[in-house]
Design a protein around this motif. Sequence first.
Motif, PDB file in Angstrom:
ATOM      1  N   THR A 143     -18.905 -31.734   2.727  1.00  0.00           N
ATOM      2  CA  THR A 143     -19.918 -32.727   2.567  1.00  0.00           C
ATOM      3  C   THR A 143     -19.620 -33.733   2.469  1.00  0.00           C
ATOM      4  O   THR A 143     -20.785 -34.112   3.084  1.00  0.00           O
ATOM      5  CB  THR A 143     -20.955 -31.383   0.934  1.00  0.00           C
ATOM      6  OG1 THR A 143     -20.980 -30.604   1.151  1.00  0.00           O
ATOM      7  CG2 THR A 143     -22.202 -32.388   1.028  1.00  0.00           C
ATOM      8  N   ALA A 144     -19.388 -34.053   1.449  1.00  0.00           N
ATOM      9  CA  ALA A 144     -18.314 -35.795   1.952  1.00  0.00           C
ATOM     10  C   ALA A 144     -18.636 -35.639   2.699  1.00  0.00           C
ATOM     11  O   ALA A 144     -18.791 -37.617   3.302  1.00  0.00           O
ATOM     12  CB  ALA A 144     -17.368 -35.967   0.788  1.00  0.00           C
ATOM     13  N   HIS A 145     -17.374 -35.412   3.451  1.00  0.00           N
ATOM     14  CA  HIS A 145     -17.139 -36.107   4.785  1.00  0.00           C
ATOM     15  C   HIS A 145     -18.488 -35.901   5.480  1.00  0.00           C
ATOM     16  O   HIS A 145     -18.473 -37.248   6.255  1.00  0.00           O
ATOM     17  CB  HIS A 145     -15.869 -35.365   5.655  1.00  0.00           C
ATOM     18  CG  HIS A 145     -14.502 -35.961   4.553  1.00  0.00           C
ATOM     19  ND1 HIS A 145     -14.337 -34.829   3.686  1.00  0.00           N
ATOM     20  CD2 HIS A 145     -13.749 -36.883   4.749  1.00  0.00           C
ATOM     21  CE1 HIS A 145     -13.071 -35.337   3.251  1.00  0.00           C
ATOM     22  NE2 HIS A 145     -12.666 -36.701   4.303  1.00  0.00           N
ATOM     23  N   ALA A 146     -18.859 -34.989   5.497  1.00  0.00           N
ATOM     24  CA  ALA A 146     -20.217 -34.903   7.037  1.00  0.00           C
ATOM     25  C   ALA A 146     -21.225 -36.487   6.473  1.00  0.00           C
ATOM     26  O   ALA A 146     -22.085 -36.397   7.076  1.00  0.00           O
ATOM     27  CB  ALA A 146     -21.092 -33.299   6.642  1.00  0.00           C
ATOM     28  N   THR A 160     -23.582 -41.630  11.811  1.00  0.00           N
ATOM     29  CA  THR A 160     -24.271 -41.772  12.837  1.00  0.00           C
ATOM     30  C   THR A 160     -26.136 -42.879  12.802  1.00  0.00           C
ATOM     31  O   THR A 160     -26.525 -42.716  13.764  1.00  0.00           O
ATOM     32  CB  THR A 160     -24.346 -40.200  13.002  1.00  0.00           C
ATOM     33  OG1 THR A 160     -23.080 -39.571  13.352  1.00  0.00           O
ATOM     34  CG2 THR A 160     -25.671 -40.257  13.944  1.00  0.00           C
ATOM     35  N   GLN A 161     -26.042 -42.174  11.672  1.00  0.00           N
ATOM     36  CA  GLN A 161     -27.974 -43.474  11.558  1.00  0.00           C
ATOM     37  C   GLN A 161     -27.128 -44.641  12.072  1.00  0.00           C
ATOM     38  O   GLN A 161     -28.605 -44.921  12.727  1.00  0.00           O
ATOM     39  CB  GLN A 161     -28.339 -42.742  10.125  1.00  0.00           C
ATOM     40  CG  GLN A 161     -28.770 -41.809   9.617  1.00  0.00           C
ATOM     41  CD  GLN A 161     -28.634 -41.706   8.612  1.00  0.00           C
ATOM     42  OE1 GLN A 161     -28.734 -42.280   7.572  1.00  0.00           O
ATOM     43  NE2 GLN A 161     -29.466 -40.434   8.247  1.00  0.00           N
ATOM     44  N   GLN A 162     -26.279 -45.235  11.813  1.00  0.00           N
ATOM     45  CA  GLN A 162     -26.079 -47.186  11.684  1.00  0.00           C
ATOM     46  C   GLN A 162     -26.095 -46.577  13.344  1.00  0.00           C
ATOM     47  O   GLN A 162     -26.063 -48.015  14.656  1.00  0.00           O
ATOM     48  CB  GLN A 162     -25.085 -47.219  11.858  1.00  0.00           C
ATOM     49  CG  GLN A 162     -25.110 -47.510   9.875  1.00  0.00           C
ATOM     50  CD  GLN A 162     -23.179 -47.743   9.340  1.00  0.00           C
ATOM     51  OE1 GLN A 162     -22.926 -48.547   9.924  1.00  0.00           O
ATOM     52  NE2 GLN A 162     -23.421 -47.400   8.127  1.00  0.00           N
ATOM     53  N   GLY A 171     -24.032 -33.752  15.825  1.00  0.00           N
ATOM     54  CA  GLY A 171     -23.196 -32.591  16.440  1.00  0.00           C
ATOM     55  C   GLY A 171     -21.946 -31.906  15.411  1.00  0.00           C
ATOM     56  O   GLY A 171     -21.849 -31.261  14.443  1.00  0.00           O
ATOM     57  N   LEU A 172     -21.113 -34.025  14.956  1.00  0.00           N
ATOM     58  CA  LEU A 172     -20.047 -33.232  14.660  1.00  0.00           C
ATOM     59  C   LEU A 172     -20.026 -33.317  12.944  1.00  0.00           C
ATOM     60  O   LEU A 172     -19.649 -32.921  12.076  1.00  0.00           O
ATOM     61  CB  LEU A 172     -18.849 -34.225  14.871  1.00  0.00           C
ATOM     62  CG  LEU A 172     -17.488 -34.545  13.947  1.00  0.00           C
ATOM     63  CD1 LEU A 172     -16.608 -33.112  13.917  1.00  0.00           C
ATOM     64  CD2 LEU A 172     -16.381 -35.932  13.638  1.00  0.00           C
ATOM     65  N   TYR A 173     -21.131 -33.943  12.752  1.00  0.00           N
ATOM     66  CA  TYR A 173     -21.920 -33.513  11.344  1.00  0.00           C
ATOM     67  C   TYR A 173     -22.226 -32.464  11.056  1.00  0.00           C
ATOM     68  O   TYR A 173     -22.385 -32.154   9.972  1.00  0.00           O
ATOM     69  CB  TYR A 173     -22.592 -34.964  11.686  1.00  0.00           C
ATOM     70  CG  TYR A 173     -24.240 -34.665   9.938  1.00  0.00           C
ATOM     71  CD1 TYR A 173     -23.358 -34.857   8.783  1.00  0.00           C
ATOM     72  CD2 TYR A 173     -25.359 -34.212  10.702  1.00  0.00           C
ATOM     73  CE1 TYR A 173     -24.782 -34.719   7.775  1.00  0.00           C
ATOM     74  CE2 TYR A 173     -26.176 -33.624   9.531  1.00  0.00           C
ATOM     75  CZ  TYR A 173     -26.299 -34.001   8.134  1.00  0.00           C
ATOM     76  OH  TYR A 173     -26.372 -33.504   7.211  1.00  0.00           O
TER      77      TYR A 173
END
Length: 429
Positions: free
Chosen positions: A235-238, A245-247, A224-226
């Motif tokens: 975009t870079a931080h996202a 998130t994937q990890q 959700g934060l992404y």
Amino acid sequence: MMTGPFFRHRAGRMLLVAAGTAIAGEFKINPFDGDIFRIALGSSAFLLFLLLLRDLPCLKTGMATGAVVLLFRVALDVLWPNHAPPLQSFCNHISAAVYYIAFGAALSFVRRLDRVHPLLLGGAAACADFISNEAELLTRMLVLGTSSFHLSEWAYLSLIAVLRTYFATGIYSSMAIYRMRAVQAEQQRRIDQMLGFGSGLYGEVFYLRKSVDTVERLTAESYGLYRDLKQDGRTAHARRLLDITQQIHEVKKDSQRILAGLLKLSEQEDAAADMRLAQMADFLLKSNAEYARMLGKEISFEQMVTANYRTNRYIPLLTLLNNLLANAVEAIEERGTVGLRIFEAEGRTWIVVQDNGRGFEEGDRDLLFEPGFTTKFDEEGAAATGIGLSHVRDIVNAFGGRIEVRAPVAGPGAVFEVAIPTITIKRGD
């Protein structure tokens, strides 16, 4: 133990039975004139052998035993200082061979009754012994021309048959009871190990499940934060947050696989398994008494269990109780008392654990159930993990119950009271 190569074969064990019976037959009394008809331990030994060695065929073993007994007695007569003629000795003892053949044939039917009451087994064996005695006496009459016995002598033989067969079946029953008790003790030991293992495993499963739930929430919040960062143009931080998130998601999947395997291993969802509350109390007091001895403490345990229904939630209950009892043992310095009460009141099952150990500070009451809080330190000053009571609280909450701690009415120590709705843990009959 018959473990040698020779005794692993049926023929070797049959010869062992025959030899043992022949030797036992020399411990005898002679109720009538002469040395032809004897009352000896041979028949008792033969009966005991066949009851114990169930894979041996009775008739063939009887035939082998009869031949060996005959040869053994003839050899004794020939080699004895009297040097009896071999033919005469053979005629004198051929009836004994007939006895064991007849006894073996009769025991083929008697041995099937070894699972019935010992008195019935002894009675059936006595009948077989009496019939075999008749066969022996008939052979003796035909070979040696002896006269038939009087009624009083037949009664005497009947009494002897009863005494020696009940002697043999009594030994066999005693050995069977001893083996059953040994098996029962081993089974109980394994059950205790399984219960201890299951209780410990439940704790790991419980916390792993909590971790999986936590990781799942973190995954959702992180994603959700992404999306928020992406919408704000960062975009870079996202992108970096999406990688994180994937990890986290990979960690969640691995944890779920481990959890699924542990759940199968613990079998905590098996509704067919259950345990009575009194059994749980006995098991836990026994194991914690051993724990106290391991710590070098002299602790007496008291219990009062008035609620003794069955529960299929015994694994979490064992975990809960074991934590409370182990804490009580650890709270006592050298010697003391730990009490356990389990009872029902107002639709709840109450579990009360009390000790007369060092107790707790009043200011620590609200912190006792917090993860990481502990009042226990080892000899080097290292603190314990402090997750035991927080684990207990989590289990109680999962059952919809409550837990409280207070000081005893008199003296030092602590009293932990757990109240759980009975309907959540009681198994319906």
